[in-house]
Scaffold this motif. Sequence first.
Motif, short mmCIF file in Angstrom:
data_model
loop_
_atom_site.label_atom_id
_atom_site.label_comp_id
_atom_site.label_asym_id
_atom_site.label_seq_id
_atom_site.Cartn_x
_atom_site.Cartn_y
_atom_site.Cartn_z
N THR A 150 0.84 -1.21 0.00
CA THR A 150 0.00 0.00 0.00
C THR A 150 0.87 1.25 0.00
O THR A 150 0.61 2.21 -0.73
CB THR A 150 -0.92 0.01 1.23
N GLY A 151 1.91 1.23 0.84
CA GLY A 151 2.83 2.37 0.87
C GLY A 151 3.55 2.55 -0.46
O GLY A 151 3.76 3.68 -0.91
N THR A 152 3.93 1.45 -1.08
CA THR A 152 4.60 1.54 -2.38
C THR A 152 3.67 2.15 -3.43
O THR A 152 4.07 3.01 -4.22
CB THR A 152 5.05 0.14 -2.84
N ALA A 153 2.41 1.70 -3.43
CA ALA A 153 1.44 2.26 -4.39
C ALA A 153 1.24 3.75 -4.16
O ALA A 153 1.20 4.54 -5.12
CB ALA A 153 0.10 1.52 -4.24
N ALA A 154 1.16 4.14 -2.89
CA ALA A 154 0.98 5.57 -2.59
C ALA A 154 2.21 6.38 -2.98
O ALA A 154 2.10 7.50 -3.47
CB ALA A 154 0.68 5.76 -1.10
N SER A 155 3.40 5.80 -2.77
CA SER A 155 4.63 6.53 -3.11
C SER A 155 4.75 6.76 -4.61
O SER A 155 5.41 7.71 -5.05
CB SER A 155 5.86 5.76 -2.60
N ILE A 156 4.12 5.89 -5.41
CA ILE A 156 4.11 6.07 -6.86
C ILE A 156 2.98 7.01 -7.28
O ILE A 156 3.15 7.88 -8.14
CB ILE A 156 3.95 4.71 -7.56
#
Length: 207
Positions: A150-156
């Motif tokens: 989820t954090g990775t998706a948000a960071s993108i």
Amino acid sequence: MNAIDEYAAELAAELRGPARVKARMVQEIRDGLTDTVAARTDAGSPPEQAVQDAVREFGTPAEVAPSCQRELTVAQTRHTAFALLVTVPVLLGGWRLAATIGRDQSAPTSETAQLLAAVAGTAAIVGCAALLITRRLAVPGRLPLVLGWTGTAASIAMPLASIGLATTLPPAENWPLLLLLAAVTVAAHFALAYSAKVCRECAAQAE
């Protein structure tokens, strides 16, 4: 490097998680091991035998690491959740402010930018839920991995949404605000992406 330093270094190499929490944990175990060796040496045991007995009592790094990793995984999950909860609302609020003061309100915002902003906003909600869960309940086995992705998706999504929103703004009118928001977006991207990556690594280690 003596045997205790080697033990601490080997244990540290086995663990993933927030650097300060990990360093404190390893130092506490190192100090305990040092005290135990000192006590056995004072009681008359040869130094090498004292170290072997202390390691047998504490457990090898491979034996100690799983329990330490579980604690670190909880800490990293909370760290990533907090990063989501801080960075996403601040950035979305900042770009919303920029759009309000610098764009013709009759001009439509990019649908792609809106979608990406919604993804980031949803990730922040997940982060908030994760903070509450890790505070009051045992951490579900899949939560660290879910939060990591989820954090990775948000960071993108955040920088892409920022680019989409920025293209609808007249830079000549509020370029200082745009530069500030761009800098904050870049910093937030790297901080969140790194935290999410470590969270995924913790989840893999804890399995």
